[in-house]
Design a protein around this motif. Structure first.
Motif, PDB file in Angstrom:
ATOM      1  N   GLY A 195       0.803  -1.216   0.000  1.00  0.00           N
ATOM      2  CA  GLY A 195       0.000   0.000   0.000  1.00  0.00           C
ATOM      3  C   GLY A 195       0.836   1.266   0.000  1.00  0.00           C
ATOM      4  O   GLY A 195       0.314   2.381   0.042  1.00  0.00           O
ATOM      5  N   HIS A 196       2.158   1.122  -0.069  1.00  0.00           N
ATOM      6  CA  HIS A 196       3.065   2.271  -0.088  1.00  0.00           C
ATOM      7  C   HIS A 196       3.029   2.931  -1.467  1.00  0.00           C
ATOM      8  O   HIS A 196       2.855   2.265  -2.496  1.00  0.00           O
ATOM      9  N   ILE A 197       3.186   4.252  -1.489  1.00  0.00           N
ATOM     10  CA  ILE A 197       3.103   5.030  -2.733  1.00  0.00           C
ATOM     11  C   ILE A 197       4.293   5.975  -2.844  1.00  0.00           C
ATOM     12  O   ILE A 197       4.713   6.573  -1.859  1.00  0.00           O
ATOM     13  N   THR A 198       4.824   6.107  -4.041  1.00  0.00           N
ATOM     14  CA  THR A 198       5.847   7.113  -4.339  1.00  0.00           C
ATOM     15  C   THR A 198       5.331   7.997  -5.469  1.00  0.00           C
ATOM     16  O   THR A 198       5.030   7.507  -6.561  1.00  0.00           O
ATOM     17  N   GLN A 199       5.218   9.292  -5.196  1.00  0.00           N
ATOM     18  CA  GLN A 199       4.777  10.225  -6.223  1.00  0.00           C
ATOM     19  C   GLN A 199       5.928  11.135  -6.638  1.00  0.00           C
ATOM     20  O   GLN A 199       6.627  11.686  -5.789  1.00  0.00           O
ATOM     21  N   LEU A 200       6.133  11.263  -7.928  1.00  0.00           N
ATOM     22  CA  LEU A 200       7.117  12.183  -8.488  1.00  0.00           C
ATOM     23  C   LEU A 200       6.374  13.345  -9.136  1.00  0.00           C
ATOM     24  O   LEU A 200       5.533  13.141 -10.016  1.00  0.00           O
ATOM     25  N   HIS A 201       6.671  14.555  -8.683  1.00  0.00           N
ATOM     26  CA  HIS A 201       6.016  15.754  -9.203  1.00  0.00           C
ATOM     27  C   HIS A 201       7.088  16.664  -9.808  1.00  0.00           C
ATOM     28  O   HIS A 201       7.925  17.215  -9.089  1.00  0.00           O
ATOM     29  N   LEU A 202       7.064  16.784 -11.115  1.00  0.00           N
ATOM     30  CA  LEU A 202       8.050  17.607 -11.823  1.00  0.00           C
ATOM     31  C   LEU A 202       7.788  19.083 -11.552  1.00  0.00           C
ATOM     32  O   LEU A 202       6.704  19.596 -11.831  1.00  0.00           O
ATOM     33  N   GLN A 203       8.792  19.774 -11.014  1.00  0.00           N
ATOM     34  CA  GLN A 203       8.665  21.194 -10.711  1.00  0.00           C
ATOM     35  C   GLN A 203       9.193  22.065 -11.848  1.00  0.00           C
ATOM     36  O   GLN A 203       8.574  23.058 -12.226  1.00  0.00           O
ATOM     37  N   LYS A 204      10.353  21.677 -12.392  1.00  0.00           N
ATOM     38  CA  LYS A 204      10.971  22.419 -13.487  1.00  0.00           C
ATOM     39  C   LYS A 204      11.699  21.442 -14.401  1.00  0.00           C
ATOM     40  O   LYS A 204      12.190  20.407 -13.942  1.00  0.00           O
ATOM     41  N   VAL A 205      11.786  21.788 -15.685  1.00  0.00           N
ATOM     42  CA  VAL A 205      12.550  20.953 -16.617  1.00  0.00           C
ATOM     43  C   VAL A 205      13.093  21.828 -17.732  1.00  0.00           C
ATOM     44  O   VAL A 205      12.465  22.816 -18.134  1.00  0.00           O
ATOM     45  N   LYS A 206      14.270  21.480 -18.209  1.00  0.00           N
ATOM     46  CA  LYS A 206      14.905  22.175 -19.333  1.00  0.00           C
ATOM     47  C   LYS A 206      15.513  21.130 -20.258  1.00  0.00           C
ATOM     48  O   LYS A 206      16.294  20.280 -19.824  1.00  0.00           O
ATOM     49  N   TYR A 207      15.127  21.208 -21.515  1.00  0.00           N
ATOM     50  CA  TYR A 207      15.657  20.278 -22.506  1.00  0.00           C
ATOM     51  C   TYR A 207      16.764  20.938 -23.331  1.00  0.00           C
ATOM     52  O   TYR A 207      16.779  22.154 -23.548  1.00  0.00           O
TER      53      TYR A 207
END
Length: 266
Positions: free
Chosen positions: A227-239
């Motif tokens: 029942g464990h969860i890992t959330q990744l929330h992108l704050q900034k990105v540069k390509y």
């Protein structure tokens, strides 16, 4: 018609269908694998760990990626917050035709160590991501079978079942993926390990088009057993910023100051 002849025709039809399904599955998987992700990527990500009771831990990290020749790629992950995980890093060298290399740097040990193939199914810093989940996986390492279309949250996706060609080179027995053909991303992946039910589930909750590239901005990995969860929330990105090969070396992994200047690109 003779029963034996009928059976032979049926087998031939089924074989033809399965070959077609496999070919279409490989075609779709190849399109996703080869889509434009930029020559380089710098991103700042918030990672939230949540247990079954709802208790949360929030972490912050930078991720650097450099696409190389012949389908090879290198990534560097560096945690910056909170203090107990700050400067911890993971370096991955992805290869097309041989086993990938991974090293983890733990500040308390003041050195990096290689992640052996036997540990690829281990949890990465207490998250729901295995070390294998953080590697690039070339299309040819799996047999991809197209299973038609599937509706999910009001949208229609192509359903792909991927099984390792060599069962010893993955901690999973199969992956069942929903593919968004417009964005060419896996919107949902169920991971299996010798059981009829999946052990983990990855879902892309949000996407945005950034610098002309469809980018997952919120992703959740769920451990369906704990029942464990890992959330990744992108704050900034540069390509497509300039990143040197030296940033993806063991020396840079063990010396967090070498990457500080590249964070300014964000």
């Amino acid at each position: 018609m003779h029963q034996g002849v009928t059976m032979k025709i049926l087998i031939a039809i089924l074989f033809t269908f399965n070959t077609y399904a496999s070919d279409k599955g490989t075609e779709i998987a190849s399109k996703v694998y080869n889509r434009d992700n930029g020559r380089t990527q710098i991103s700042f990500i918030e990672m939230t760990l949540q247990d079954k009771s709802g208790s949360k831990q929030v972490r912050e990290l930078y991720n650097y990626t450099l696409e190389g020749k012949k389908g090879e790629a290198k990534t560097l992950i560096r945690f910056t917050n909170p203090a107990d995980i700050s400067n911890t890093g993971l370096l991955t060298h992805n290869y097309r035709n041989k086993e990938n290399d991974q090293w983890i740097f733990l500040p308390a040990l003041k050195r990096s160590r290689r992640i052996s193939s036997s540990r690829k199914g281990g949890s990465f810093v207490g998250s729901d991501y295995y070390y294998e989940d953080l590697e690039d996986r070339p299309v040819e390492k799996d047999k991809h079978v197209h299973k038609g279309q599937k509706k999910w949250k009001g949208n229609t996706y192509e359903l792909i079942v991927s099984v390792p060609v060599d069962k010893d080179n993955s901690v999973y027995t199969k992956r069942v993926s929903y593919v968004d053909m417009e964005k060419l991303i896996y919107s949902r992946i169920a991971f299996y390990q010798k059981k009829k039910k999946p052990v983990k589930l990855l879902e892309v909750l949000e996407t945005k088009k950034i610098d002309g590239i469809w980018t997952p901005t919120k992703v959740v990995m769920k451990d369906l057993q704990s029942g464990h969860i890992t959330q990744l929330h992108l704050q900034k990105v540069k390509y497509n910023s300039k990143l040197p090969e030296t940033l993806f070396s063991k020396r840079a992994l063990e010396d967090p100051t070498m990457e500080l200047r590249y964070r300014k690109a964000l």
